[in-house]
Design a protein around this motif. Structure first.
Motif, PDB file in Angstrom:
ATOM      1  N   ILE A 131      -0.243   3.468  -5.880  1.00  0.00           N
ATOM      2  CA  ILE A 131       0.176   3.592  -4.480  1.00  0.00           C
ATOM      3  C   ILE A 131       1.113   4.780  -4.295  1.00  0.00           C
ATOM      4  CG2 ILE A 131      -0.122   1.148  -3.960  1.00  0.00           C
ATOM      5  CD1 ILE A 131       2.913   0.817  -4.285  1.00  0.00           C
ATOM      6  N   SER A 167      -2.211   5.313   8.968  1.00  0.00           N
ATOM      7  CA  SER A 167      -2.817   5.502   7.646  1.00  0.00           C
ATOM      8  C   SER A 167      -2.536   6.903   7.113  1.00  0.00           C
ATOM      9  CB  SER A 167      -4.328   5.240   7.695  1.00  0.00           C
ATOM     10  OG  SER A 167      -4.568   3.862   7.927  1.00  0.00           O
ATOM     11  N   HIS A 176      -3.885   7.610   3.480  1.00  0.00           N
ATOM     12  CA  HIS A 176      -4.085   6.372   2.726  1.00  0.00           C
ATOM     13  C   HIS A 176      -4.205   5.236   3.726  1.00  0.00           C
ATOM     14  CE1 HIS A 176      -3.064   7.720  -1.418  1.00  0.00           C
ATOM     15  NE2 HIS A 176      -2.281   8.590  -0.789  1.00  0.00           N
ATOM     16  N   ARG A 177      -5.049   4.275   3.441  1.00  0.00           N
ATOM     17  CA  ARG A 177      -5.040   3.070   4.255  1.00  0.00           C
ATOM     18  C   ARG A 177      -3.782   2.286   3.900  1.00  0.00           C
ATOM     19  NH1 ARG A 177      -9.406  -1.737   5.590  1.00  0.00           N
ATOM     20  NH2 ARG A 177      -7.840  -3.153   6.464  1.00  0.00           N
ATOM     21  N   GLN A 191      -0.327  12.621   2.853  1.00  0.00           N
ATOM     22  CA  GLN A 191      -1.600  12.152   2.311  1.00  0.00           C
ATOM     23  C   GLN A 191      -2.154  11.020   3.164  1.00  0.00           C
ATOM     24  OE1 GLN A 191      -0.983  10.928  -1.747  1.00  0.00           O
ATOM     25  NE2 GLN A 191      -0.254  12.941  -2.417  1.00  0.00           N
ATOM     26  N   ASP A 225       0.800  -1.230   0.000  1.00  0.00           N
ATOM     27  CA  ASP A 225       0.000   0.000   0.000  1.00  0.00           C
ATOM     28  C   ASP A 225       0.833   1.279   0.000  1.00  0.00           C
ATOM     29  OD1 ASP A 225      -2.548  -1.458   0.398  1.00  0.00           O
ATOM     30  OD2 ASP A 225      -1.677  -1.929   2.358  1.00  0.00           O
ATOM     31  N   TYR A 226       2.140   1.166   0.271  1.00  0.00           N
ATOM     32  CA  TYR A 226       3.005   2.348   0.348  1.00  0.00           C
ATOM     33  C   TYR A 226       4.452   1.904   0.217  1.00  0.00           C
ATOM     34  CZ  TYR A 226       5.852   6.012   2.623  1.00  0.00           C
ATOM     35  OH  TYR A 226       6.820   6.935   2.919  1.00  0.00           O
TER      36      TYR A 226
END
Length: 429
Positions: free
Chosen positions: A342, A373, A399-400, A397, A311-312
């Motif tokens: 992502i 998150s 983000h989950r 930012q 996710d990151y």
């Protein structure tokens, strides 16, 4: 829940789950994890003109110094006399991590606790001072602590002494990958039953005229002396070199069973680790990014995850022409179209490059992104080198983030990649 289709236990390195129960940091933007995270998510730069080293005649006179650090808050007078600044930073970060973990070792648990601290250059600042004393004042003025202060394992030993960790105590050096490699190798100790607990991370303090001169002569450092806070600009087309920095990051790792048995708060899981070597060039990355790609792929396999599970990415992102271009090409090769979906950011835009400490601090940042998150930005990214990628320009930012990857690549072709995962999501996996 993980988005992959793997069954539990299919990771490449079978063994116990490794979790994080404490972390500590000393960086150019803060003297603790909380201070550092607050500064990074606010987009604050820690880069400024250097005050602790003579920069006369050097084309670069700025960097990421640790400011306001008082070693007497963490160490006694005898410890201070026998330790280099890099070891003092490591000790302070370890003490913070141990406090957060609420871990006190006795004889039995100490035997099952190891220490592994990485550093690219170690106590070079103190070695330079001792050599100067010898040359200027003769042998009788040289400190009897000089050999201890100048030892690469001094940080690990001081931590071992203070907390009673009597398992394996080691130093590790793989240039800019040192901190990440230390965490990854310590996780393997736990996974394979060598220890139950590891105090691990990286530390660096290399601000000497020699280190600055050689990096300047190699044309590796930014020379943006008119605007130091804007000098580190990863993934920006106007980047002109990295910014040298100092600091430390240390984590307390435990086996899941050990942490749960003592009622510890689990912050994250170290789910995967991959390490490779380019075998190509002392300072340039492999032109095809072969080692970096293999390290990312190995870390994913170790965690039994697919690229689409990530996710990151906390990128290595040094702000040099060669690294930033090569890293992006490697990410595209591993992640394909998912790279466009992502966030990919480099916190070196704010901290500068802490060399052996970078991978450890950035692993903590990856863990904090999972917990909050929230993804810290890449500041100074005004003209991104890839318009289709989200470099998180200028501002953090939301983000989950269940799974975060942290990349660390170093001189000599060292590549180390860590994957931090939400412990709760990992339990569902």
């Amino acid at each position: 829940m993980s988005k992959g289709n793997h069954a539990p236990g299919t990771r490449t390195g079978e063994g116990r789950r490794v979790v994080v129960t404490g972390w500590g940091a000393v960086t150019p933007v803060g003297l603790s994890v909380d201070e550092t995270w607050a500064a990074l998510t606010a987009g604050k730069s820690g880069i400024a003109p250097l005050t602790g080293v003579d920069t006369t005649g050097l084309p670069t006179d700025f960097g990421g110094e640790v400011r306001g650090f008082d070693p007497s808050r963490h160490l006694g007078p005898r410890q201070i006399r026998r330790t280099d600044a890099y070891a003092q930073y490591a000790f302070a970060a370890a003490a913070e991590a141990m406090r957060q973990a609420r871990l006190e070792l006795d004889e039995a648990t100490g035997e099952r606790t190891g220490v592994l601290i990485g550093s690219g250059y170690g106590p070079v600042s103190s070695v330079a001072k001792h050599l100067n004393t010898l040359e200027q004042h003769g042998i009788r003025k040289v400190s009897p602590f000089a050999q201890i202060t100048g030892a690469m394992d001094s940080a690990a030993c001081e931590i071992s002494f203070a907390f009673g960790a009597t398992g394996p105590t080691r130093a590790l050096s793989t240039a800019c990958a040192s901190g990440a490699d230390a965490i990854g190798e310590a996780a393997r100790w736990i996974r394979h039953g060598v220890v139950d607990v590891a105090i691990t991370g990286g530390a660096e303090h290399i601000f000497t005229r020699l280190e600055l001169a050689t990096s300047c002569n190699a044309h590796a450092l930014s020379t943006r002396t008119d605007a130091p806070a804007e000098a580190s600009r990863p993934f920006d087309s106007d980047r002109d070199g990295f910014v040298m920095s100092a600091g430390a990051g240390v984590l307390v790792l435990e086996s899941e069973e050990h942490a749960l048995a003592r009622g510890a708060t689990i912050l994250a899981e170290v789910a995967g680790y991959g390490a490779t070597s380019d075998a190509h060039h002392w300072t340039a990355p492999h032109p095809e990014g072969r080692g970096a790609r293999t390290a990312m792929t190995a870390a994913l396999a170790d965690a039994a995850l697919e690229p689409t599970d990530v996710d990151y990415i906390n990128a290595h992102g040094t702000s040099t022409q060669a690294n930033d271009r090569s890293e992006i090409e490697s990410i595209r090769a591993v992640f394909g179209d998912h790279a466009e979906r992502i966030p990919i950011s480099s916190t070196k835009s704010m901290t500068g490059h802490m060399i052996g400490a970078a991978g450890a601090v950035e692993a903590i940042v990856a863990g904090l992104a999972v917990r909050n998150s929230l993804v810290p930005p890449t500041i100074n990214c005004h003209h991104p080198i890839a318009d289709d990628l989200n470099f998180v320009p200028h501002e953090a930012q939301e983000h989950r983030v269940d799974v975060a990857m942290s990349n660390s690549f170093g001189f000599g072709g060292h590549n180390a990649v860590l994957i931090l995962r939400s412990w709760e999501a990992g339990r569902e996996h």
